[in-house]
Design an enzyme around this catalytic site. Structure first.
Site, PDB file in Angstrom:
ATOM      1  CD  GLU A 123      -1.741  -2.416   1.300  1.00  0.00           C
ATOM      2  OE1 GLU A 123      -0.650  -2.665   1.848  1.00  0.00           O
ATOM      3  OE2 GLU A 123      -2.532  -3.314   0.944  1.00  0.00           O
ATOM      4  CG  HIS A 194     -12.252  -7.582   5.433  1.00  0.00           C
ATOM      5  ND1 HIS A 194     -11.692  -8.423   6.364  1.00  0.00           N
ATOM      6  CD2 HIS A 194     -11.500  -7.728   4.309  1.00  0.00           C
ATOM      7  CE1 HIS A 194     -10.667  -9.073   5.826  1.00  0.00           C
ATOM      8  NE2 HIS A 194     -10.534  -8.657   4.589  1.00  0.00           N
TER       9      HIS A 194
END
Lengths: 392, 443
Positions: A123, A194
């Protein structure tokens, strides 16, 4: 992280299964009249027919439209952007085959692997790469697979992307072409990694814009605006529970919706509810129930759309009229967006306030798998806040 | 399902413009084979010998040098014949300029006339030498100890001084700490303090250069040169950047200044492998280690790296330039707290990029004691002239505290500027605005 991430790839494929009956959110109790599943087919927040599109002055008039869900609308916006300028590139983890949420489906085939491509699983690398590409004049649209995994890139976003134009000064270099797309919010069984909505962490950072759409039509217009009309880095957070659930008519042609501009979804005179993203649907249901239960009550609903820099005037104008306000969001209440909005209302509409500004938000805990429905704001909690604020 | 989708994606047509290696895998390891078919290591051979690869058994990567510490060319094959004596003299003067500016500014900081400073002592050869191999269209991302790159690429003393004193002529509009230089052309992105963040950015910028050249061949083929120290290479961004540069075939030359220390931390506490160079190989990146005190070696390696980076559609190259940080880390550091004075003195005496090139020049009859003295005096005078001019300049107007956060001033920023103005007007005795351009009107 990697094990869970691998498992997470299966998430979108089950959406249709748990959409109606979320695993941890559980079925409604037989007697429930508030906490019912959101009926996206009937909600007034979506354009169920092409005719309602023309009622929105921000949308193109006389355009043909097609029924799309949120991921299809994102896909349509990305296709539009990639067609409109060869400086737009799209990349991230697993973007090439269409993305784990199908947002980039077919785009590599159409636009080539030099413009739509997978990156290694990093990322901080993805965002750093995007900053460099933007500085050289490209319009990179970087994807972070889940907002929960944006934190490795926090340094690149906060110290680099946000401060790039400021520190460059008169050299004129900037990373304004940058857009970071990332799925956010709860899905019923996303648990700790999530489910997150980290918008307030980025709203504390001058130099980036934070945008969260609530619907397919809005997603397309706001995303195209972020790519083409905004020369600042944008973090574009997509409520993933809406990817398949929210379906509406979306204009086929290219159009933009302005950033930093809130939208009054429903006018009212007694109370203002300010929210954004998926919780707007809960707000809408709670408002319907409250207005039915309390005769003559009219509640105004505002979609913030851009979290920062945000449209304070629209909110203040509304609260100066209604005298009461509630802010609703999924992420934790502590130091959340609601705190900034409530403080601004207190400062800008103090003499008009007839009740404390209420914040209905996630509790200050983590999204434990089994407890999601007790942690996040639901229709009952918003209904209760309406009642308390009106009766104060 | 996922596996199927992923493998199917591999058969999709890919662009002819950029060659991405596409591996097609069948069922792994059918029958008797000598080499594996695991997708993760396609060229690996099977072995029945159970043996761990040990870094200690591998020879350290050699260090490329062209001239020795006496300024003598070691192998005449590599004598710098592609460059005129006059040009080499300008390199020498550029190294000298940075060195003299460093001495003056370090002292100025000690006198409290400057908030902060970092010198390049011992590393002028890496900066100037590598910059001689770059074209003006090449893009530079630096860490902070690369003043020589800017000097070689035409940054003026006035620009250095304006930044150091954050006056109204500073390109950074007085916002950054000293030595955080930047320039629009030749492009040097403004230095930022967070270490290694520039490395993945350099990778992305290189990808942009490559794509834009493919889309419009009128754009000159250019590379990105990205500088960082051996300490910064321990950051995650280094790993991210080299891996992404390799997988996306980006024309970027990574130049690591390995000077032995990251502030107080010696390399033994920084890594246990063979320096930074050995890692380039792990990422699939062509790598060389050079003697950073040898300006000819640095230049030749960078020149070849630039050529390789642009060949065959582009690829990254890693150069590890070895040197020794002769100076303190910064003006906020006393390096004798963690290393012996004698070690530093030894390096100063034994080897130094400036002295080495001076010896080469003297050997060729291009330089002598008189020229040295006159040139030093001249540079010193010019630096001091720009120094006092920059010190006298006003700071930028106060509004620059708020501009450039976004492209346009936000409504919130406008309100806050108004509020600051009200405070300044209400309590004028509390704030000194004389050193700011236009005083209160600058807001």
């Amino acid at each position: 992280m990697s094990l869970l991430r691998t498992a997470s790839h299966r998430l979108p494929r089950r959406v249709s299964v748990w959409q109606c009956r979320p695993y941890s959110a559980g079925p409604p109790t037989p007697s429930a009249r508030l906490n019912l599943p959101i009926d996206y087919k009937a909600t007034p927040l979506l354009h169920h027919t092409p005719s309602s599109l023309s009622m929105s002055p921000e949308l193109p008039q006389n355009s043909t439209s097609k029924r799309l869900n949120l991921y299809q609308a994102i896909n349509s916006a990305l296709r539009t952007a990639l067609s409109a300028s060869d400086q737009v590139i799209l990349f991230g983890e697993d973007v090439a085959f269409g993305g784990v949420f199908r947002c980039s489906v077919d785009l590599q085939t159409e636009f080539g692997s030099e413009r739509v491509f997978n990156t290694p699983l990093t990322e901080q690398g993805i965002v750093g790469f995007a900053i460099g590409a933007a500085a050289q004049g490209l319009k990179p649209v970087a994807e972070i697979q889940f907002a929960d995994y944006i934190f490795p890139a926090f340094d690149q976003i906060v110290n680099e992307a946000a401060k790039f134009r400021y520190r460059e000064g008169s050299t004129g270099s900037n990373a304004g072409g940058l857009v970071i797309r990332t799925p956010c919010g709860a899905v019923g069984h996303g648990a700790l990694y999530h489910s997150q909505s980290p918008e307030s962490l980025f709203a504390h950072v001058p130099g980036v814009r934070v945008v969260i759409p609530r619907s397919p039509t809005q997603a397309k217009g706001l995303l195209l605006s972020a790519i083409f009309e905004c020369n600042d880095p944008v973090i574009f957070m997509e409520p993933k529970i809406l990817y398949r659930a929210a379906v509406e008519h979306v204009p086929n042609e290219s159009y933009t919706i302005p950033l930093s501009k809130a939208e009054v979804l429903k006018p009212g005179k007694d109370l203002t509810i300010i929210s954004y993203g998926q919780p707007l649907y809960h707000c809408s249901a709670a408002i319907a129930a409250a207005e039915k239960a309390m005769n003559g009550v009219e509640i105004e609903l505002i979609d913030l759309r851009t979290i920062y820099p945000w449209d304070r005037q629209t909110v203040l104008n509304s609260v100066r009229k209604t005298g009461r306000a509630i802010v609703v969001h999924e992420s934790m209440v502590n130091y959340g967006v609601g705190s900034e909005v409530a403080a601004t209302i207190q400062d800008g509409a103090f003499l008009r306030l007839e009740a404390p500004v209420k914040r209905v938000a996630g509790w200050s805990t983590h999204t434990g798998l089994s407890y999601e429905r007790f942690i996040l704001p639901d229709v009952a909690r918003i209904y209760d806040a309406i009642k308390q604020t009106l009766e104060y | 399902m996922e596996q199927f989708d992923l493998s199917e994606a591999r058969f999709r047509p890919v662009s002819e413009l950029i060659e991405t290696p596409i591996w097609v895998f069948s069922v792994a390891n059918q029958g008797v084979q000598s080499s594996v078919r695991f997708p993760g290591a396609v060229d690996s051979k099977f072995t029945t010998e159970m043996s761990f690869s040990r870094p200690s058994n591998m020879p350290a990567m050699p260090t490329y040098r062209v001239m020795d510490s006496d300024g003598t060319i070691v192998d005449e094959k590599h004598a710098p014949t592609d460059v005129s004596d006059e040009e080499v003299l300008t390199w020498y003067k550029n190294m000298l300029t940075v060195n003299i500016m460093d001495l003056i500014m370090f002292e100025a900081q000690r006198q409290g006339r400057l908030s902060f400073y970092m010198v390049s002592a011992g590393e002028e050869g890496i900066a100037v030498g590598s910059a001689t191999a770059l074209s003006p269209d090449d893009v530079v991302f630096a860490q902070y100890r690369e003043a020589g790159v800017l000097q070689q690429r035409g940054f003026t003393l006035q620009e250095f001084m304006s930044q150091l004193f954050s006056n109204k002529n500073d390109a950074g509009r007085g916002r950054n700490m000293p030595v955080h230089y930047g320039k629009a052309y030749p492009k040097q992105y403004t230095i930022s303090s967070p270490l290694a963040t520039q490395i993945p950015q350099a990778t992305g910028a290189a990808y942009a250069l490559k794509l834009q050249h493919l889309q419009n061949p009128n754009n000159p083929p250019s590379i990105v040169a990205c500088y960082f120290g051996e300490g910064a290479a321990s950051e995650g961004d280094f790993h991210a950047a080299l891996n992404m540069a390799a997988t996306r075939s980006c024309p970027v030359v990574f130049i690591c200044r390995n000077n032995g220390y990251a502030i107080s931390t010696p390399t033994l506490e920084q890594y246990r492998g063979d320096g930074i160079a050995s890692r380039g190989i792990g990422y699939g990146i062509d790598t060389i280690r050079v003697d950073g005190n040898d300006i000819f070696a640095v230049r030749e390696a960078t020149k070849e790296a630039r050529r390789m980076a642009l060949a065959d559609g582009g690829r990254p190259i890693l150069i590890e330039a070895m040197s020794y940080r002769v100076s303190h880390h910064s003006t906020s550091d006393d390096s004798f707290a963690y290393r012996a004075r004698v070690e530093v003195e030894d390096w100063k005496r034994r080897d130094n990029p400036i002295i080495r090139l001076r010896k080469w020049l003297e050997n060729k009859g291009l330089w002598n004691e008189d020229l040295e003295r006159d040139t030093r005096d001249e540079i010193r005078r010019t630096v001091l002239k720009e120094f006092s001019a920059a010190e006298r300049e006003k700071k930028p107007p106060l509004r620059e505290a708020f501009t450039d956060v976004y492209e346009e001033l936000t409504e919130e920023a406008q309100e806050q500027m108004k509020e600051l103005k009200r405070i300044l007007e209400t309590y004028p005795e509390e704030y000194d605005l004389r050193e700011f351009e236009d005083g209160i009107k600058g807001l």
